[in-house]
Design an enzyme around this catalytic site. Structure first.
Site, mmCIF file in Angstrom:
data_model
loop_
_atom_site.group_PDB
_atom_site.id
_atom_site.type_symbol
_atom_site.label_atom_id
_atom_site.label_comp_id
_atom_site.label_asym_id
_atom_site.label_seq_id
_atom_site.Cartn_x
_atom_site.Cartn_y
_atom_site.Cartn_z
ATOM 1 N N LYS A 105 0.854 -1.190 0.000
ATOM 2 C CA LYS A 105 0.000 0.000 0.000
ATOM 3 C C LYS A 105 0.892 1.242 0.000
ATOM 4 O O LYS A 105 1.752 1.413 0.883
ATOM 5 C CB LYS A 105 -0.886 -0.041 1.252
ATOM 6 C CG LYS A 105 -2.141 0.791 1.159
ATOM 7 C CD LYS A 105 -3.037 0.482 2.345
ATOM 8 C CE LYS A 105 -4.287 1.322 2.343
ATOM 9 N NZ LYS A 105 -5.024 1.193 3.599
HETATM 10 O O1 G3P Z 1 -9.175 2.409 4.236
HETATM 11 C C1 G3P Z 1 -8.944 3.709 4.687
HETATM 12 C C2 G3P Z 1 -9.546 3.873 5.999
HETATM 13 O O2 G3P Z 1 -8.858 3.129 6.954
HETATM 14 C C3 G3P Z 1 -9.802 5.232 6.471
HETATM 15 O O3 G3P Z 1 -10.978 5.139 7.147
HETATM 16 O O4 G3P Z 1 -12.684 5.822 8.699
HETATM 17 O O5 G3P Z 1 -10.266 6.450 9.111
HETATM 18 O O6 G3P Z 1 -11.573 7.535 7.290
HETATM 19 P P1 G3P Z 1 -11.400 6.305 8.107
#
Ligand code: G3P
Length: 218
Positions: A87
């Protein structure tokens, strides 16, 4: 549509895997820290544990932000397991690193994507997956789902093979809307997958079926 779970929590990964609908796992440094996984060795071991539980692709994020550093780290991550996807953040050196790994046949996931232009660049570099963060766009009053639709249109125009991996999914409506648009993959918390199960009429209907069975069979 592929379902990935966005967590480094082994119990939740196992629960989703046991449900039989899990196609992969995504992690990031924040999710690792949330599980208390710190130190390079522990982090690498944790990725191996995830690969032992989940049967699909597992995204492991590089920490380096320079080209050489990302190549070194990415190669180390890819060597951990055949299903590790490297990633890489959407920055200039990241685009170069994606191209490097793509030429070597190593899978990549381009992360922190917030515009269609970034997604176009990731596809040109040969990313396996592109991760537009829809929840974080919604957080700042910008339509995250619209970004998925824009990327779908662009990728279809040119038959790009890069898979759209809707990330920062927060709830079941995100999952459903992504499915309608044609996102190839979604990654979200376990609750966004399990939320798809629920309907009160299912529960009421089952209760009645069981009650009627009991009446006739007691
Ligand atoms: O896959 C990306 C993710 O982990 C971000 O999620 O909820 O932290 O915006 P969030």
């Amino acid at each position: 549509m592929k379902f990935f779970i966005d967590t480094a929590n082994l119990d939740q990964i196992k629960e989703a895997q046991d449900l039989g609908v899990l196609d992969g796992v995504t992690t990031n440094p924040s999710l690792m820290a949330k599980e208390g996984i710190t130190g390079r060795e522990n982090i690498l071991n944790h990725y191996k544990k995830i690969c032992e539980i989940a049967t699909g692709d597992v995204s492991a994020e590089v920490i380096a932000t320079d080209y050489e550093g990302m190549i070194k780290e990415g190669e180390e991550l890819a060597a951990l397991h055949e299903r590790i996807v490297v990633k890489i953040p959407m920055i200039k050196d990241g685009v170069k690193a994606i191209k490097y790994f793509s030429d070597k046949g190593i899978k990549t996931n381009c992360t922190l994507v917030f515009s269609a232009g970034q997604a176009l660049l990731a596809a040109k570099a040969g990313a396996t997956y592109v991760s537009p963060f829809i929840g974080r766009l919604d957080d700042i009053s910008t339509d995250g789902l619209n970004l998925i639709a824009e990327i779908r249109l662009i990728y279809d125009n040119y038959n790009f093979e890069t898979e759209i991996l809707a990330a920062s999914v927060r709830h079941t409506m995100h999952v459903l809307e992504c499915a309608k648009i044609g996102s190839d993959v979604m990654t979200g918390p376990l609750s966004s997958i399990e939320g798809l199960l629920k309907h009160p009429l299912t529960d009421i209907g089952l209760e009645k079926f069981l009650a009627d069975y009991k009446k006739g069979n007691s």
